[in-house]
Design a protein around this motif. Sequence first.
Motif, short mmCIF file in Angstrom:
data_model
loop_
_atom_site.label_atom_id
_atom_site.label_comp_id
_atom_site.label_asym_id
_atom_site.label_seq_id
_atom_site.Cartn_x
_atom_site.Cartn_y
_atom_site.Cartn_z
N UNK A 24 0.83 -1.20 0.00
CA UNK A 24 0.00 0.00 0.00
C UNK A 24 0.86 1.26 0.00
N UNK A 25 1.91 1.26 0.82
CA UNK A 25 2.77 2.44 0.98
C UNK A 25 4.22 1.97 1.11
N UNK A 26 4.91 1.78 0.00
CA UNK A 26 6.22 1.12 0.02
C UNK A 26 7.28 1.80 0.88
N UNK A 27 7.19 3.12 1.09
CA UNK A 27 8.19 3.80 1.91
C UNK A 27 7.60 4.32 3.23
N UNK A 28 6.54 3.67 3.67
CA UNK A 28 5.96 4.04 4.97
C UNK A 28 6.98 3.86 6.07
N UNK A 29 6.92 4.72 7.10
CA UNK A 29 7.82 4.57 8.23
C UNK A 29 7.46 3.34 9.04
N UNK A 30 8.46 2.80 9.74
CA UNK A 30 8.16 1.63 10.58
C UNK A 30 7.19 2.00 11.69
N UNK A 31 7.20 3.26 12.11
CA UNK A 31 6.24 3.70 13.13
C UNK A 31 4.81 3.61 12.59
N UNK A 32 4.62 4.07 11.35
CA UNK A 32 3.28 4.00 10.75
C UNK A 32 2.85 2.57 10.53
N UNK A 33 3.76 1.73 10.01
CA UNK A 33 3.41 0.33 9.78
C UNK A 33 3.09 -0.35 11.11
N UNK A 34 3.90 -0.07 12.14
CA UNK A 34 3.65 -0.68 13.44
C UNK A 34 2.31 -0.28 14.02
N UNK A 35 1.92 0.98 13.86
CA UNK A 35 0.63 1.42 14.38
C UNK A 35 -0.51 0.67 13.69
N UNK A 36 -0.41 0.51 12.38
CA UNK A 36 -1.48 -0.15 11.62
C UNK A 36 -1.53 -1.65 11.91
N UNK A 37 -0.35 -2.27 11.99
CA UNK A 37 -0.29 -3.72 12.18
C UNK A 37 -0.52 -4.12 13.63
N UNK A 38 -0.16 -3.22 14.56
CA UNK A 38 -0.36 -3.51 15.97
C UNK A 38 0.85 -4.10 16.66
N UNK A 39 2.05 -3.82 16.14
CA UNK A 39 3.29 -4.24 16.79
C UNK A 39 4.23 -3.05 16.86
N UNK A 40 5.28 -3.14 17.66
CA UNK A 40 6.17 -2.00 17.82
C UNK A 40 7.07 -1.85 16.59
N UNK A 41 7.55 -0.64 16.30
CA UNK A 41 8.35 -0.38 15.10
C UNK A 41 9.62 -1.22 15.02
N UNK A 42 10.25 -1.49 16.17
CA UNK A 42 11.48 -2.30 16.16
C UNK A 42 11.18 -3.71 15.65
N UNK A 43 10.07 -4.26 16.06
CA UNK A 43 9.67 -5.60 15.60
C UNK A 43 9.38 -5.58 14.10
N UNK A 44 8.70 -4.53 13.63
CA UNK A 44 8.41 -4.41 12.19
C UNK A 44 9.72 -4.38 11.40
N UNK A 45 10.66 -3.54 11.83
CA UNK A 45 11.94 -3.43 11.12
C UNK A 45 12.69 -4.75 11.12
N UNK A 46 12.70 -5.44 12.26
CA UNK A 46 13.41 -6.72 12.35
C UNK A 46 12.79 -7.76 11.42
N UNK A 47 11.46 -7.82 11.41
CA UNK A 47 10.80 -8.79 10.54
C UNK A 47 11.05 -8.46 9.07
N UNK A 48 10.99 -7.18 8.71
CA UNK A 48 11.23 -6.82 7.31
C UNK A 48 12.67 -7.16 6.90
N UNK A 49 13.62 -6.95 7.78
CA UNK A 49 15.00 -7.31 7.46
C UNK A 49 15.11 -8.79 7.16
N UNK A 50 14.44 -9.62 7.96
CA UNK A 50 14.46 -11.06 7.70
C UNK A 50 13.82 -11.39 6.36
N UNK A 51 12.67 -10.80 6.07
CA UNK A 51 11.98 -11.07 4.82
C UNK A 51 12.79 -10.63 3.61
N UNK A 52 13.36 -9.44 3.68
CA UNK A 52 14.08 -8.91 2.52
C UNK A 52 15.43 -9.61 2.33
#
Length: 347
Positions: A24-52
């Motif tokens: 939906x928003x390829x350059x969204x901040x991890x803070x924004x993604x975390x708010x929408x997904x319901x997890x903290x930004x550090x967890x979002x960043x860590x998971x994305x690093x693993x996926x990428x």
Amino acid sequence: MAPDTQDQQLLDPVDRAIIEALQVSPRATWTAVGEVVGVDPVTVARRWTRLSESGVAWVTATGAAAPDGGGAAALVDIAVASEHLDAAARHIAADPYVFTLERATGAHALTAIVGAPDMSRLVGQSLERIERTPGVRAVEIHLVTRIFLEASRWRMRGLTPAQSSRLKELAPAPPARPGRGAPPDEVVMGILAADGRASGTDIAAALGTSVHTARRRLDRVLASGRLVFRCDVAQPFTGWPVCATFRATVAPARAGAIAQTLSSLPEIRMCAACTGPHNIQISVWLRSVDDVHRLESLLAERLPDLHIADRVIVLRQYKASGRILDASGRATPVLPTAPTPSETPPE
């Protein structure tokens, strides 16, 4: 190819939500993604690093279409001698204008989607390069005349409509547009082509400049509107591991209405009008091979004036969304390099 049990565990509901958030928003901040997904930004960043880093998901940037509608694209069927198949596929995939390359059932061993800034480069740098590839016996070219539905609009279905809307609300305002005549920053654009989420800090490290300088250059590129960002995911890990292509014929006056109906079906990835005996090509992702017949029956019921003439199933993807893939369907770090008109194909 279906993923094994370990691979299936890679995409849990949170992973799927993060991937769709970046669709939906390829350059969204991890803070924004975390708010929408319901997890903290550090967890979002860590998971994305693993996926990428594992090649399961990636964000890239490609050139935006010219305001005057410039650009040229073709759907290409390639007949290749079996003993040359893998070598020919590697050579063809190395062309940056080849967006997708697949081995499929049917009369042609390889099928490709090729796009270039103009017809001259489409023909002179890509199509002729394909024709000169050792082992290629015949090439059929179908020029794309209109794209009704782009594959970048396909979603993981990891977010609710309300979550998607909220993510769009949180999108940062774009930087101010650069002055007219400002030269394009090809270096920064190249970095974003490899990693569409590269930050000013990442660019500074790559270029050996200060973070302030890198962010200024990045902002100019983002404000120019010259790039389109998209998030893609390796198909075997989506739960839709079968890719198929339908080639169909429809009265030109009905093409738009039929494409609108097709876009409402979750299986449909891409729909384009093209030249040749069949004027519509449809790319779909399915949960099983049996779904090919189910979907075709559904289309016949809902769209009786859409006449499907051929259907092929993809056996392997060599390249998808501009990224070279390994045998498991994961994106590799290898980036295609631009061909030159005088380039000689390897023997």
